[in-house]
Design a protein around this motif. Sequence first.
Motif, PDB file in Angstrom:
ATOM      1  N   TRP A   2       0.833  -1.179  -0.277  1.00 43.63           N
ATOM      2  CA  TRP A   2      -0.013   0.199   0.377  1.00 43.63           C
ATOM      3  C   TRP A   2       0.747   1.101  -0.243  1.00 43.63           C
ATOM      4  CZ3 TRP A   2       0.377   3.949   3.672  1.00 43.63           C
ATOM      5  CH2 TRP A   2       1.115   3.054   5.425  1.00 43.63           C
ATOM      6  N   GLN A   3       2.644   1.563   0.259  1.00 44.31           N
ATOM      7  CA  GLN A   3       2.723   2.631   0.198  1.00 44.31           C
ATOM      8  C   GLN A   3       3.554   2.800  -1.142  1.00 44.31           C
ATOM      9  OE1 GLN A   3       3.699  -0.318   1.769  1.00 44.31           O
ATOM     10  NE2 GLN A   3       3.587   0.616   4.986  1.00 44.31           N
ATOM     11  N   THR A   5       1.589   2.421  -3.495  1.00 46.81           N
ATOM     12  CA  THR A   5       0.412   3.462  -3.836  1.00 46.81           C
ATOM     13  C   THR A   5       0.064   4.474  -3.157  1.00 46.81           C
ATOM     14  OG1 THR A   5      -1.067   1.380  -3.752  1.00 46.81           O
ATOM     15  CG2 THR A   5      -2.198   3.598  -3.960  1.00 46.81           C
ATOM     16  N   VAL A   6       0.735   4.924  -2.336  1.00 45.79           N
ATOM     17  CA  VAL A   6       0.035   6.061  -1.467  1.00 45.79           C
ATOM     18  C   VAL A   6       1.350   6.695  -2.378  1.00 45.79           C
ATOM     19  CG1 VAL A   6       0.738   7.227   0.332  1.00 45.79           C
ATOM     20  CG2 VAL A   6      -0.834   5.057   0.199  1.00 45.79           C
ATOM     21  N   SER A  56       6.357   3.570  -7.498  1.00 48.04           N
ATOM     22  CA  SER A  56       6.776   4.842  -6.925  1.00 48.04           C
ATOM     23  C   SER A  56       8.208   5.537  -7.750  1.00 48.04           C
ATOM     24  CB  SER A  56       7.367   4.972  -5.416  1.00 48.04           C
ATOM     25  OG  SER A  56       6.210   4.295  -4.847  1.00 48.04           O
TER      26      SER A  56
END
Length: 120
Positions: A2-3, A5-6, A56
């Motif tokens: 999830w990191q 995606t953030v 990212s």
Amino acid sequence: MWQDTVILAGSIVAIASLFPTLLDENASVPLSTSVPTLVVLSGQGVAFYTLDLLGSAVGALAGFVVWSLIAYFKSPDDAGLVPADLGLDFDFGSDDPPAGDSTPAAETGTHQSGHAPRAD
């Protein structure tokens, strides 16, 4: 993760906020702003890639591309990485007033340091 995606979402928002600068004919962004940003984004891209945060890494690469366009198209015509004249007077050995200031301190009521005298 999830990191990933953030971080990618943050990159997308940051990149979207740069498009008005790219589209503005009068925008001027100094190289002293864009070049350090390019260095940071390239480092982040490598770091994200080595951590398997591929989204990212792609976001950092996209930011690098947009900032490269800004550096190329929006830097002032006479821009250098470090401005040639910062308008600062570093003549520490002279008691003469800085350039452009011809008023003696006694006439302005201020001390040589630029501070007003204390009222005791």
